[in-house]
Write a protein that holds these residues in place. Structure first.
Motif, PDB file in Angstrom:
ATOM      1  N   TYR A  31       0.945  -1.061   0.111  1.00 44.76           N
ATOM      2  CA  TYR A  31       0.085  -0.040   0.249  1.00 44.76           C
ATOM      3  C   TYR A  31       0.833   1.288   0.108  1.00 44.76           C
ATOM      4  CZ  TYR A  31       0.918   0.843   5.220  1.00 44.76           C
ATOM      5  OH  TYR A  31       1.414   0.361   6.458  1.00 44.76           O
ATOM      6  N   THR A  32       1.751   0.524   0.377  1.00 45.93           N
ATOM      7  CA  THR A  32       3.066   2.464   0.624  1.00 45.93           C
ATOM      8  C   THR A  32       3.511   2.383  -0.503  1.00 45.93           C
ATOM      9  OG1 THR A  32       4.722   1.484   0.998  1.00 45.93           O
ATOM     10  CG2 THR A  32       3.852   1.756   3.099  1.00 45.93           C
ATOM     11  N   HIS A  33       3.810   1.469  -2.162  1.00 46.28           N
ATOM     12  CA  HIS A  33       4.227   1.556  -3.118  1.00 46.28           C
ATOM     13  C   HIS A  33       4.281   3.274  -3.965  1.00 46.28           C
ATOM     14  CE1 HIS A  33       5.259  -3.106  -3.120  1.00 46.28           C
ATOM     15  NE2 HIS A  33       5.629  -2.735  -2.437  1.00 46.28           N
ATOM     16  N   TYR A  34       2.518   3.177  -4.035  1.00 43.00           N
ATOM     17  CA  TYR A  34       2.963   3.680  -4.415  1.00 43.00           C
ATOM     18  C   TYR A  34       2.747   5.527  -4.414  1.00 43.00           C
ATOM     19  CZ  TYR A  34       0.248   8.521  -6.812  1.00 43.00           C
ATOM     20  OH  TYR A  34      -0.359   9.939  -6.516  1.00 43.00           O
ATOM     21  N   GLU A  35       2.831   5.676  -3.011  1.00 40.94           N
ATOM     22  CA  GLU A  35       3.419   6.809  -2.321  1.00 40.94           C
ATOM     23  C   GLU A  35       4.707   7.170  -2.002  1.00 40.94           C
ATOM     24  OE1 GLU A  35       2.945   8.493   2.437  1.00 40.94           O
ATOM     25  OE2 GLU A  35       2.282   6.831   2.057  1.00 40.94           O
ATOM     26  N   PRO A  44       4.214  -5.360  -5.802  1.00 39.31           N
ATOM     27  CA  PRO A  44       3.116  -5.588  -7.316  1.00 39.31           C
ATOM     28  C   PRO A  44       3.691  -3.939  -7.197  1.00 39.31           C
ATOM     29  CG  PRO A  44       1.678  -5.445  -5.571  1.00 39.31           C
ATOM     30  CD  PRO A  44       3.140  -5.745  -4.770  1.00 39.31           C
ATOM     31  N   PHE A  45       3.980  -3.023  -8.583  1.00 39.13           N
ATOM     32  CA  PHE A  45       4.722  -1.913  -9.140  1.00 39.13           C
ATOM     33  C   PHE A  45       3.645  -1.256  -8.198  1.00 39.13           C
ATOM     34  CE2 PHE A  45       3.177   0.920 -11.910  1.00 39.13           C
ATOM     35  CZ  PHE A  45       4.819   2.462 -11.967  1.00 39.13           C
ATOM     36  N   THR A  46       2.154  -1.421  -7.766  1.00 36.91           N
ATOM     37  CA  THR A  46       1.248  -0.230  -7.389  1.00 36.91           C
ATOM     38  C   THR A  46      -0.126  -0.892  -7.118  1.00 36.91           C
ATOM     39  OG1 THR A  46       0.526   0.929  -8.825  1.00 36.91           O
ATOM     40  CG2 THR A  46       2.123   1.929  -7.917  1.00 36.91           C
ATOM     41  N   VAL A  47      -0.722  -0.809  -6.496  1.00 35.46           N
ATOM     42  CA  VAL A  47      -2.445  -1.367  -5.582  1.00 35.46           C
ATOM     43  C   VAL A  47      -3.424  -0.788  -7.087  1.00 35.46           C
ATOM     44  CG1 VAL A  47      -3.919  -2.102  -4.189  1.00 35.46           C
ATOM     45  CG2 VAL A  47      -1.958  -1.200  -2.892  1.00 35.46           C
ATOM     46  N   THR A  48      -3.220  -0.389  -7.266  1.00 38.34           N
ATOM     47  CA  THR A  48      -4.345   0.374  -8.163  1.00 38.34           C
ATOM     48  C   THR A  48      -3.625   0.463  -9.946  1.00 38.34           C
ATOM     49  OG1 THR A  48      -4.970   2.901  -8.365  1.00 38.34           O
ATOM     50  CG2 THR A  48      -5.692   1.459  -6.835  1.00 38.34           C
ATOM     51  N   SER A  49      -4.160   0.324 -11.180  1.00 40.06           N
ATOM     52  CA  SER A  49      -3.409   0.522 -12.510  1.00 40.06           C
ATOM     53  C   SER A  49      -3.602   1.925 -13.093  1.00 40.06           C
ATOM     54  CB  SER A  49      -3.997   0.276 -13.775  1.00 40.06           C
ATOM     55  OG  SER A  49      -5.457   0.401 -13.261  1.00 40.06           O
ATOM     56  N   ALA A  50      -4.319   2.974 -11.501  1.00 33.65           N
ATOM     57  CA  ALA A  50      -4.312   4.146 -12.106  1.00 33.65           C
ATOM     58  C   ALA A  50      -2.941   4.759 -11.109  1.00 33.65           C
ATOM     59  CB  ALA A  50      -6.146   4.867 -11.511  1.00 33.65           C
ATOM     60  N   GLU A  51      -2.740   4.505  -9.853  1.00 27.48           N
ATOM     61  CA  GLU A  51      -1.620   4.723  -9.436  1.00 27.48           C
ATOM     62  C   GLU A  51       0.157   4.798  -9.943  1.00 27.48           C
ATOM     63  OE1 GLU A  51      -2.744   3.954  -4.842  1.00 27.48           O
ATOM     64  OE2 GLU A  51      -1.480   2.378  -5.841  1.00 27.48           O
ATOM     65  N   GLY A  52      -0.011   3.519 -10.993  1.00 24.37           N
ATOM     66  CA  GLY A  52       0.908   3.107 -11.646  1.00 24.37           C
ATOM     67  C   GLY A  52       0.718   4.263 -13.095  1.00 24.37           C
TER      68      GLY A  52
END
Length: 348
Positions: free
Chosen positions: A75-79, A96-104
């Motif tokens: 859950y911290t990957h994006y931030e 995983p790269f991010t939790v959501t594709s929008a974040e990625g």
């Protein structure tokens, strides 16, 4: 050689200890410069030259650092990746790269705008078992591939000691955790499917996160089944491939993680060599003759990923695992959850 890439780790848990620090340490093109540890300072027991920071914000402010490894909970990957990029750092982010594709998608645009490297640490591309599977397909030893099944199973009723993995929140569970490996392996060999069907469940007694999944990936003439369960005491082969000419059956046999957890550094002779007992069975037809033999698995080596990062940063070579690769994995995960919830095939 160019100046070493001064690198900072966002944590020194399992992944920092086993999958990142040893390879950064032994690769002459990198310098393990700083690590975030709030209290224990375990890093300095093995790497006494490393600077310790109490939090990631302090790490990102270090002007000497060129590369940040975001190896913290999903859950911290994006931030954290966004903050590191904003601070002008190149970034490796765990799967995983991010939790959501929008974040990625946002992170991809940010990295591009700042002309920074953003890479996803998909280390299982560098496992000995996967590498021989990919070679069998690439060499056309089975003819047209018709049916594939990849497994990543465990037997563990008890919950993980890593509390953040057992919390019912976005980004936790087996599909994000183990599924990220299986999906990336399938996509790397076969590309994005046209559609997916998924079944995601909770099967351990006290679990609140998914610990079983099965997905079917639809291609023109190929079907790829990916499966994982935490309650498989007697596991099946990890890789089963059937083509018009023959079949290939392979166990999950890469030994790197076991060696790394024992503290063995990856500069030992014949690092990552498979035992002959784990070689894969090839049963096919070559030049009109039936062949049934065991293929040597070769050596797995996660150092190849870091060599790829070095080449990308110092030699203008391609990114070994692009953020677009990571984004595609997240898109498949989202589609599988949607399929499981709605009980239907989801087109991609």
């Amino acid at each position: 050689m160019s100046a070493p890439i001064k690198t900072g780790l966002c944590s020194y848990g399992h992944s920092g200890y086993a999958f990142h620090a040893p390879f950064i340490h032994v690769h002459p093109g990198f310098e393990l410069t700083a690590v975030v540890e709030r209290s224990k300072h375990l890093t300095q027991q093995r790497y006494p030259y490393v600077k310790i920071y109490p939090d990631v914000q302090s790490l990102f402010k270090d002007p000497n650092l060129e590369l940040i490894v975001v190896n913290t909970p999903n859950y911290t990957h994006y931030e954290y990746s966004k903050a590191a990029l904003m601070a002008g750092k190149n970034v490796i982010v765990e799967k995983p790269f991010t939790v959501t594709s929008a974040e990625g998608e946002e992170l991809i645009q940010l990295a591009a705008s700042k002309k920074l490297l953003l890479s996803v640490y998909q280390n299982r591309r560098y496992d000995s078992d996967y590498k021989i599977v990919k070679k069998v397909v690439d060499d056309g030893l089975l003819g047209d591939i018709l049916e594939v099944e990849f497994h990543y199973d465990r037997f563990k009723e008890e919950l993980s000691y890593k509390a953040h993995k057992e919390v019912a929140s976005k980004g936790t569970g087996g599909l994000y955790d183990l599924g990220s490996h299986l999906i990336d392996q399938a996509l790397t060999i076969f590309g994005m499917p046209k559609a997916v069907f998924g079944d995601v469940r909770i099967i351990r007694k006290d679990s609140v996160v998914d610990d079983y999944f099965e997905m079917l990936m639809y291609y023109d003439t190929l079907r790829v089944r990916l499966k994982s369960s935490y309650l498989v005491r007697e596991s099946l082969p990890a890789y089963i491939l059937h083509g018009r000419k023959g079949s290939f059956i392979k166990s999950k046999s890469d030994i790197q993680e076991a060696l790394l957890m024992k503290g063995v550094l990856p500069d030992t002779p014949d690092w990552g060599a498979e035992s002959p007992a784990e070689w894969g069975l090839l049963h096919t037809e070559i030049d009109g003759k039936t062949v049934k033999e065991y293929l040597p698995g070769g050596n797995g080596n996660y150092l190849d990923y870091y060599q790829g990062i070095y080449a990308a940063l110092r030699e203008n070579k391609p990114n070994p695992v692009t953020p677009e690769d990571g984004l595609n994995v997240v898109k498949v995960i989202e589609a599988v959850f949607k399929s499981s919830e709605e009980g239907r095939v989801i087109e991609l």
